[in-house]
Design a protein around this motif. Structure first.
Motif, PDB file in Angstrom:
ATOM      1  N   ALA A  42       0.827  -1.210   0.000  1.00  0.00           N
ATOM      2  CA  ALA A  42       0.000   0.000   0.000  1.00  0.00           C
ATOM      3  C   ALA A  42       0.859   1.257   0.000  1.00  0.00           C
ATOM      4  O   ALA A  42       0.519   2.244  -0.660  1.00  0.00           O
ATOM      5  CB  ALA A  42      -0.930  -0.007   1.215  1.00  0.00           C
ATOM      6  N   ALA A  46       0.513   3.908  -2.880  1.00  0.00           N
ATOM      7  CA  ALA A  46       0.108   5.274  -2.546  1.00  0.00           C
ATOM      8  C   ALA A  46       1.129   6.277  -3.037  1.00  0.00           C
ATOM      9  O   ALA A  46       0.767   7.355  -3.516  1.00  0.00           O
ATOM     10  CB  ALA A  46      -0.089   5.405  -1.036  1.00  0.00           C
ATOM     11  N   LYS A  51      -0.053  10.031  -3.127  1.00  0.00           N
ATOM     12  CA  LYS A  51      -0.741  10.141  -1.836  1.00  0.00           C
ATOM     13  C   LYS A  51       0.298   9.960  -0.734  1.00  0.00           C
ATOM     14  O   LYS A  51       1.431   9.583  -0.981  1.00  0.00           O
ATOM     15  CB  LYS A  51      -1.818   9.053  -1.697  1.00  0.00           C
ATOM     16  CG  LYS A  51      -2.893   9.100  -2.752  1.00  0.00           C
ATOM     17  CD  LYS A  51      -3.798  10.272  -2.533  1.00  0.00           C
ATOM     18  CE  LYS A  51      -4.925  10.262  -3.565  1.00  0.00           C
ATOM     19  NZ  LYS A  51      -5.782  11.408  -3.456  1.00  0.00           N
ATOM     20  N   ASN A  52      -0.076  10.235   0.516  1.00  0.00           N
ATOM     21  CA  ASN A  52       0.829  10.086   1.646  1.00  0.00           C
ATOM     22  C   ASN A  52       1.075   8.593   1.898  1.00  0.00           C
ATOM     23  O   ASN A  52       0.191   7.891   2.389  1.00  0.00           O
ATOM     24  CB  ASN A  52       0.238  10.752   2.887  1.00  0.00           C
ATOM     25  CG  ASN A  52       1.213  10.781   4.033  1.00  0.00           C
ATOM     26  OD1 ASN A  52       2.221  10.090   4.032  1.00  0.00           O
ATOM     27  ND2 ASN A  52       0.893  11.597   5.013  1.00  0.00           N
ATOM     28  N   THR A  55       0.837   7.234   5.712  1.00  0.00           N
ATOM     29  CA  THR A  55      -0.530   7.089   6.209  1.00  0.00           C
ATOM     30  C   THR A  55      -1.188   5.841   5.638  1.00  0.00           C
ATOM     31  O   THR A  55      -1.791   5.056   6.378  1.00  0.00           O
ATOM     32  CB  THR A  55      -1.360   8.326   5.839  1.00  0.00           C
ATOM     33  OG1 THR A  55      -0.719   9.480   6.357  1.00  0.00           O
ATOM     34  CG2 THR A  55      -2.767   8.217   6.379  1.00  0.00           C
ATOM     35  N   TYR A  56      -1.082   5.652   4.338  1.00  0.00           N
ATOM     36  CA  TYR A  56      -1.715   4.494   3.715  1.00  0.00           C
ATOM     37  C   TYR A  56      -1.042   3.189   4.138  1.00  0.00           C
ATOM     38  O   TYR A  56      -1.710   2.172   4.305  1.00  0.00           O
ATOM     39  CB  TYR A  56      -1.704   4.619   2.185  1.00  0.00           C
ATOM     40  CG  TYR A  56      -2.805   5.496   1.685  1.00  0.00           C
ATOM     41  CD1 TYR A  56      -4.103   5.029   1.592  1.00  0.00           C
ATOM     42  CD2 TYR A  56      -2.558   6.810   1.313  1.00  0.00           C
ATOM     43  CE1 TYR A  56      -5.129   5.837   1.146  1.00  0.00           C
ATOM     44  CE2 TYR A  56      -3.571   7.629   0.858  1.00  0.00           C
ATOM     45  CZ  TYR A  56      -4.862   7.131   0.771  1.00  0.00           C
ATOM     46  OH  TYR A  56      -5.865   7.936   0.332  1.00  0.00           O
ATOM     47  N   TYR A  59      -2.233   2.514   7.791  1.00  0.00           N
ATOM     48  CA  TYR A  59      -3.664   2.182   7.766  1.00  0.00           C
ATOM     49  C   TYR A  59      -3.869   0.763   7.245  1.00  0.00           C
ATOM     50  O   TYR A  59      -4.608  -0.031   7.827  1.00  0.00           O
ATOM     51  CB  TYR A  59      -4.407   3.199   6.904  1.00  0.00           C
ATOM     52  CG  TYR A  59      -5.857   2.865   6.676  1.00  0.00           C
ATOM     53  CD1 TYR A  59      -6.774   2.979   7.713  1.00  0.00           C
ATOM     54  CD2 TYR A  59      -6.302   2.447   5.428  1.00  0.00           C
ATOM     55  CE1 TYR A  59      -8.115   2.671   7.507  1.00  0.00           C
ATOM     56  CE2 TYR A  59      -7.634   2.139   5.216  1.00  0.00           C
ATOM     57  CZ  TYR A  59      -8.535   2.247   6.260  1.00  0.00           C
ATOM     58  OH  TYR A  59      -9.852   1.942   6.053  1.00  0.00           O
ATOM     59  N   THR A  60      -3.210   0.421   6.156  1.00  0.00           N
ATOM     60  CA  THR A  60      -3.375  -0.907   5.575  1.00  0.00           C
ATOM     61  C   THR A  60      -2.778  -1.975   6.469  1.00  0.00           C
ATOM     62  O   THR A  60      -3.292  -3.089   6.535  1.00  0.00           O
ATOM     63  CB  THR A  60      -2.754  -0.952   4.164  1.00  0.00           C
ATOM     64  OG1 THR A  60      -3.345   0.080   3.376  1.00  0.00           O
ATOM     65  CG2 THR A  60      -3.003  -2.286   3.493  1.00  0.00           C
ATOM     66  N   GLY A  67      -7.731  -2.082   3.148  1.00  0.00           N
ATOM     67  CA  GLY A  67      -6.978  -0.883   2.820  1.00  0.00           C
ATOM     68  C   GLY A  67      -6.453  -0.905   1.396  1.00  0.00           C
ATOM     69  O   GLY A  67      -6.443   0.125   0.713  1.00  0.00           O
ATOM     70  N   GLU A  70      -9.400  -0.155  -0.904  1.00  0.00           N
ATOM     71  CA  GLU A  70      -9.729   1.278  -0.908  1.00  0.00           C
ATOM     72  C   GLU A  70      -8.715   2.073  -1.716  1.00  0.00           C
ATOM     73  O   GLU A  70      -9.080   2.992  -2.444  1.00  0.00           O
ATOM     74  CB  GLU A  70      -9.796   1.795   0.518  1.00  0.00           C
ATOM     75  CG  GLU A  70     -10.962   1.264   1.305  1.00  0.00           C
ATOM     76  CD  GLU A  70     -10.939   1.677   2.760  1.00  0.00           C
ATOM     77  OE1 GLU A  70     -10.026   2.429   3.167  1.00  0.00           O
ATOM     78  OE2 GLU A  70     -11.835   1.249   3.496  1.00  0.00           O
ATOM     79  N   LEU A  71      -7.461   1.719  -1.598  1.00  0.00           N
ATOM     80  CA  LEU A  71      -6.426   2.410  -2.366  1.00  0.00           C
ATOM     81  C   LEU A  71      -6.577   2.131  -3.856  1.00  0.00           C
ATOM     82  O   LEU A  71      -6.375   3.016  -4.681  1.00  0.00           O
ATOM     83  CB  LEU A  71      -5.036   2.000  -1.880  1.00  0.00           C
ATOM     84  CG  LEU A  71      -3.867   2.772  -2.450  1.00  0.00           C
ATOM     85  CD1 LEU A  71      -3.985   4.258  -2.140  1.00  0.00           C
ATOM     86  CD2 LEU A  71      -2.562   2.223  -1.897  1.00  0.00           C
TER      87      LEU A  71
END
Length: 80
Positions: A42, A46, A51-52, A55-56, A59-60, A67, A70-71
């Motif tokens: 992830a 990301a 994307k950050n 964070t991803y 989260y994943t 996760g 969602e990504l």
């Protein structure tokens, strides 16, 4: 994660885990490794989507495959 921390504590105190918990410990270790790999995937995905990645990745790691899904949805719909 609690069993892993407990096992490390037991290693420092020169004691051992009860034999009935070793299969649970192995299963937990495998789950942690799989979640770590999902978090790394992830993070790279990301980063490629601008994307950050930290964070991803975190989260994943905690939510697992959800996760990544969602990504993937964010990557396929960049206007979100």
């Amino acid at each position: 994660m609690g069993l892993e921390i407990w096992q490390i504590y037991l290693l420092f105190t020169n004691t051992s885990l009860p034999n009935t918990l070793y299969p649970v410990l192995w299963l937990g270790s495998i789950a942690l490794i799989v979640h770590l790999m999902e978090g790394l995937i992830a993070a790279f995905k990301a980063n490629a989507c601008h994307k950050n990645f930290i964070t991803y990745g975190i989260y994943t790691f905690f939510v697992g495959f959800v996760g990544l899904l969602e990504l993937q949805e964010i990557a396929s719909n960049p206007e979100k």
